[in-house]
Scaffold this motif. Sequence first.
Motif, PDB file in Angstrom:
ATOM      1  N   LEU A   1      33.339  57.187  37.896  1.00  0.00           N
ATOM      2  CA  LEU A   1      34.829  57.946  38.223  1.00  0.00           C
ATOM      3  C   LEU A   1      35.166  57.022  39.419  1.00  0.00           C
ATOM      4  CD1 LEU A   1      34.451  61.633  38.244  1.00  0.00           C
ATOM      5  CD2 LEU A   1      36.006  60.218  36.684  1.00  0.00           C
ATOM      6  N   GLY A   2      34.335  56.725  40.383  1.00  0.00           N
ATOM      7  CA  GLY A   2      34.845  55.820  41.429  1.00  0.00           C
ATOM      8  C   GLY A   2      35.525  54.423  41.119  1.00  0.00           C
ATOM      9  N   ILE A   3      35.057  53.954  40.200  1.00  0.00           N
ATOM     10  CA  ILE A   3      35.599  52.510  39.756  1.00  0.00           C
ATOM     11  C   ILE A   3      36.962  52.610  39.206  1.00  0.00           C
ATOM     12  CG2 ILE A   3      35.262  50.480  38.300  1.00  0.00           C
ATOM     13  CD1 ILE A   3      32.239  50.881  38.949  1.00  0.00           C
ATOM     14  N   ALA A   4      36.675  53.900  38.403  1.00  0.00           N
ATOM     15  CA  ALA A   4      38.222  54.114  37.586  1.00  0.00           C
ATOM     16  C   ALA A   4      39.350  54.025  38.707  1.00  0.00           C
ATOM     17  CB  ALA A   4      38.031  54.995  36.541  1.00  0.00           C
ATOM     18  N   THR A   5      38.932  55.260  39.743  1.00  0.00           N
ATOM     19  CA  THR A   5      40.189  55.546  40.803  1.00  0.00           C
ATOM     20  C   THR A   5      40.460  54.081  41.320  1.00  0.00           C
ATOM     21  OG1 THR A   5      38.217  55.960  42.412  1.00  0.00           O
ATOM     22  CG2 THR A   5      39.240  57.841  41.184  1.00  0.00           C
ATOM     23  N   LEU A   6      39.410  53.205  41.788  1.00  0.00           N
ATOM     24  CA  LEU A   6      39.728  51.900  42.342  1.00  0.00           C
ATOM     25  C   LEU A   6      40.658  51.130  41.503  1.00  0.00           C
ATOM     26  CD1 LEU A   6      36.417  50.697  43.863  1.00  0.00           C
ATOM     27  CD2 LEU A   6      38.175  51.966  45.156  1.00  0.00           C
ATOM     28  N   GLN A   7      40.403  50.991  40.311  1.00  0.00           N
ATOM     29  CA  GLN A   7      41.411  50.423  39.224  1.00  0.00           C
ATOM     30  C   GLN A   7      42.484  50.989  39.138  1.00  0.00           C
ATOM     31  OE1 GLN A   7      40.703  47.420  37.634  1.00  0.00           O
ATOM     32  NE2 GLN A   7      38.661  47.580  38.781  1.00  0.00           N
ATOM     33  N   ALA A   8      42.961  52.428  39.347  1.00  0.00           N
ATOM     34  CA  ALA A   8      43.936  53.091  39.383  1.00  0.00           C
ATOM     35  C   ALA A   8      44.977  52.733  40.485  1.00  0.00           C
ATOM     36  CB  ALA A   8      43.973  54.400  39.117  1.00  0.00           C
ATOM     37  N   GLU A   9      44.298  52.133  41.826  1.00  0.00           N
ATOM     38  CA  GLU A   9      44.997  52.098  42.811  1.00  0.00           C
ATOM     39  C   GLU A   9      45.672  50.803  42.807  1.00  0.00           C
ATOM     40  OE1 GLU A   9      42.114  52.593  46.086  1.00  0.00           O
ATOM     41  OE2 GLU A   9      41.949  54.770  45.854  1.00  0.00           O
ATOM     42  N   THR A  10      45.092  49.762  42.375  1.00  0.00           N
ATOM     43  CA  THR A  10      45.683  48.488  42.607  1.00  0.00           C
ATOM     44  C   THR A  10      45.780  47.984  40.877  1.00  0.00           C
ATOM     45  OG1 THR A  10      43.482  47.584  42.793  1.00  0.00           O
ATOM     46  CG2 THR A  10      44.734  47.911  44.804  1.00  0.00           C
ATOM     47  N   SER A  11      46.054  46.857  41.078  1.00  0.00           N
ATOM     48  CA  SER A  11      45.922  45.949  39.777  1.00  0.00           C
ATOM     49  C   SER A  11      44.522  46.065  39.204  1.00  0.00           C
ATOM     50  CB  SER A  11      46.848  44.479  39.637  1.00  0.00           C
ATOM     51  OG  SER A  11      45.897  43.779  40.654  1.00  0.00           O
ATOM     52  N   VAL A  12      44.501  45.470  37.940  1.00  0.00           N
ATOM     53  CA  VAL A  12      43.219  45.530  37.180  1.00  0.00           C
ATOM     54  C   VAL A  12      42.539  44.293  37.954  1.00  0.00           C
ATOM     55  CG1 VAL A  12      41.942  45.425  35.270  1.00  0.00           C
ATOM     56  CG2 VAL A  12      44.112  46.717  35.348  1.00  0.00           C
ATOM     57  N   ASP A  13      41.504  44.489  38.466  1.00  0.00           N
ATOM     58  CA  ASP A  13      40.341  43.562  38.945  1.00  0.00           C
ATOM     59  C   ASP A  13      39.344  43.563  38.059  1.00  0.00           C
ATOM     60  OD1 ASP A  13      38.837  41.887  40.334  1.00  0.00           O
ATOM     61  OD2 ASP A  13      39.066  42.681  42.604  1.00  0.00           O
ATOM     62  N   MET A  14      39.177  42.665  37.027  1.00  0.00           N
ATOM     63  CA  MET A  14      38.085  42.557  36.373  1.00  0.00           C
ATOM     64  C   MET A  14      36.643  42.096  36.704  1.00  0.00           C
ATOM     65  SD  MET A  14      39.303  43.726  33.370  1.00  0.00           S
ATOM     66  CE  MET A  14      37.735  43.265  32.467  1.00  0.00           C
ATOM     67  N   GLY A  15      36.891  41.281  37.907  1.00  0.00           N
ATOM     68  CA  GLY A  15      35.603  40.755  38.549  1.00  0.00           C
ATOM     69  C   GLY A  15      34.832  42.100  39.261  1.00  0.00           C
ATOM     70  N   MET A  16      35.913  42.585  39.880  1.00  0.00           N
ATOM     71  CA  MET A  16      35.181  44.023  40.487  1.00  0.00           C
ATOM     72  C   MET A  16      34.396  44.990  39.513  1.00  0.00           C
ATOM     73  SD  MET A  16      37.019  46.538  43.183  1.00  0.00           S
ATOM     74  CE  MET A  16      38.201  47.334  42.080  1.00  0.00           C
ATOM     75  N   LEU A  17      35.422  45.119  38.407  1.00  0.00           N
ATOM     76  CA  LEU A  17      34.925  45.898  37.338  1.00  0.00           C
ATOM     77  C   LEU A  17      33.658  45.717  36.788  1.00  0.00           C
ATOM     78  CD1 LEU A  17      35.949  48.268  35.775  1.00  0.00           C
ATOM     79  CD2 LEU A  17      37.014  46.857  34.030  1.00  0.00           C
ATOM     80  N   MET A  18      33.481  44.543  36.423  1.00  0.00           N
ATOM     81  CA  MET A  18      32.103  43.839  36.003  1.00  0.00           C
ATOM     82  C   MET A  18      31.078  43.921  37.065  1.00  0.00           C
ATOM     83  SD  MET A  18      32.965  40.597  33.733  1.00  0.00           S
ATOM     84  CE  MET A  18      33.972  40.645  32.553  1.00  0.00           C
ATOM     85  N   ALA A  19      31.443  43.958  38.313  1.00  0.00           N
ATOM     86  CA  ALA A  19      30.457  44.270  39.431  1.00  0.00           C
ATOM     87  C   ALA A  19      30.118  45.592  39.464  1.00  0.00           C
ATOM     88  CB  ALA A  19      30.955  43.691  40.712  1.00  0.00           C
ATOM     89  N   GLY A  20      30.948  46.531  39.173  1.00  0.00           N
ATOM     90  CA  GLY A  20      30.367  47.928  39.288  1.00  0.00           C
ATOM     91  C   GLY A  20      29.906  48.324  37.866  1.00  0.00           C
ATOM     92  N   ALA A  21      30.132  47.569  36.848  1.00  0.00           N
ATOM     93  CA  ALA A  21      29.444  47.980  35.795  1.00  0.00           C
ATOM     94  C   ALA A  21      28.036  47.421  35.609  1.00  0.00           C
ATOM     95  CB  ALA A  21      30.006  47.499  34.407  1.00  0.00           C
ATOM     96  N   ALA A  22      27.611  46.358  36.332  1.00  0.00           N
ATOM     97  CA  ALA A  22      26.366  45.708  36.540  1.00  0.00           C
ATOM     98  C   ALA A  22      25.608  46.621  37.412  1.00  0.00           C
ATOM     99  CB  ALA A  22      26.551  44.239  37.018  1.00  0.00           C
ATOM    100  N   LEU A  23      26.320  47.155  38.553  1.00  0.00           N
ATOM    101  CA  LEU A  23      25.520  47.847  39.302  1.00  0.00           C
ATOM    102  C   LEU A  23      25.242  49.302  38.766  1.00  0.00           C
ATOM    103  CD1 LEU A  23      24.661  48.362  42.257  1.00  0.00           C
ATOM    104  CD2 LEU A  23      27.033  49.465  42.772  1.00  0.00           C
ATOM    105  N   ALA A  24      25.967  49.938  37.820  1.00  0.00           N
ATOM    106  CA  ALA A  24      25.738  51.208  37.257  1.00  0.00           C
ATOM    107  C   ALA A  24      24.774  50.779  35.951  1.00  0.00           C
ATOM    108  CB  ALA A  24      26.903  51.369  36.584  1.00  0.00           C
ATOM    109  N   ALA A  25      24.567  49.624  35.672  1.00  0.00           N
ATOM    110  CA  ALA A  25      23.688  49.646  34.505  1.00  0.00           C
ATOM    111  C   ALA A  25      21.992  49.153  35.078  1.00  0.00           C
ATOM    112  CB  ALA A  25      23.796  48.239  33.781  1.00  0.00           C
ATOM    113  N   ILE A  26      21.828  49.119  36.418  1.00  0.00           N
ATOM    114  CA  ILE A  26      20.406  48.850  36.869  1.00  0.00           C
ATOM    115  C   ILE A  26      19.538  50.288  36.710  1.00  0.00           C
ATOM    116  CG2 ILE A  26      19.188  48.404  39.020  1.00  0.00           C
ATOM    117  CD1 ILE A  26      21.416  46.409  39.671  1.00  0.00           C
ATOM    118  N   PRO A  27      20.034  51.408  37.246  1.00  0.00           N
ATOM    119  CA  PRO A  27      19.224  52.421  36.951  1.00  0.00           C
ATOM    120  C   PRO A  27      18.652  52.607  35.629  1.00  0.00           C
ATOM    121  CG  PRO A  27      21.021  53.077  38.667  1.00  0.00           C
ATOM    122  CD  PRO A  27      21.367  51.759  37.784  1.00  0.00           C
ATOM    123  N   ILE A  28      19.633  52.633  34.625  1.00  0.00           N
ATOM    124  CA  ILE A  28      19.492  52.877  33.198  1.00  0.00           C
ATOM    125  C   ILE A  28      18.478  52.180  32.600  1.00  0.00           C
ATOM    126  CG2 ILE A  28      20.442  52.964  30.933  1.00  0.00           C
ATOM    127  CD1 ILE A  28      22.868  53.841  31.806  1.00  0.00           C
TER     128      ILE A  28
END
Length: 294
Positions: free
Chosen positions: A245-272
């Motif tokens: 949810l947090g990453i989605a709100t960050l994307q809604a605030e500004t233009s799409v930053d694919m690098g930041m999106l991938m960084a968030g996805a990589a961070l979210a994958a670690i616990p799983i």
Amino acid sequence: MKTISGQNKAYKVLSIVILVILAIQFLFPLYWIVTGAFKPATDIYATKPVWAPSEWVSTNFENLFNRRSAPLFEIFGLQGPTVPAAFRWLINTVFMAVAAMILTCITAAMAGYALAKKRFRGRAILFGLIVCAMALPKQVILIPLLREMSDLHLYDTLWAVIFPTVGWPFGVFLMKQFSESIPGEILEAARVDGSSELRTFTTIVVPMIKPGIGALAIFTFINSWNDYFMQLIMLSSGSNFTISLGIATLQAETSVDMGMLMAGAALAAIPIIVVFLVFQKYFTQGITMGAVKG
């Protein structure tokens, strides 16, 4: 004899080749996300795919952690030190998924054992309702769940996402199937020896259905972690957001930053990945036992 041996060898080689191809297919998205998290913008937005970063940078993670801040925790009106919001979101998501996993495993194991080994009036009807609930889409019961969480003053808290998961019908069904394999003679011997129901459950039943609990733990953790729709409906405050949810709100605030999106996805994958590695043995045993029983 040589012909059979040659056929077995060919079958083994073919199986390994197919498994390698499937493994590459499933691992490639993870590889693309992890490498994309360390790519500069020129590599991410290049016309032709850049398979490996031309330069390993940490800019994407810096943007993720520096974009917004939030208190580390909020308990009884007290707020902890300020940390990057992404770190708070990650903590929220881990707490939510772990709490849902533990509570679901406890309740499902107890309910499954009762349905499998206890004889009471309406048992078949109750189990039939649970099976029917498995086919019920979550969207159908979303409004009643939302009103219930609001009446309990749990809306916009992590518990509003945790509690609806605790009564997961699939978990009860899975634990009932594993509990069916427990010999009734062992339970009867425990009763003759004077063992209480709680002691029988914790010392005899739980060890025997441990593979099923391990498999359910993985299923529940992943289901809670990835349940973006429920998180979106039940959470509204930024400090209570999950990582997705947090990453989605960050994307809604500004233009799409694919690098930041991938960084968030990589961070979210670690616990799983960590949870799967921890429970991998029980998960494999659970699937194997289910296959043998079927």
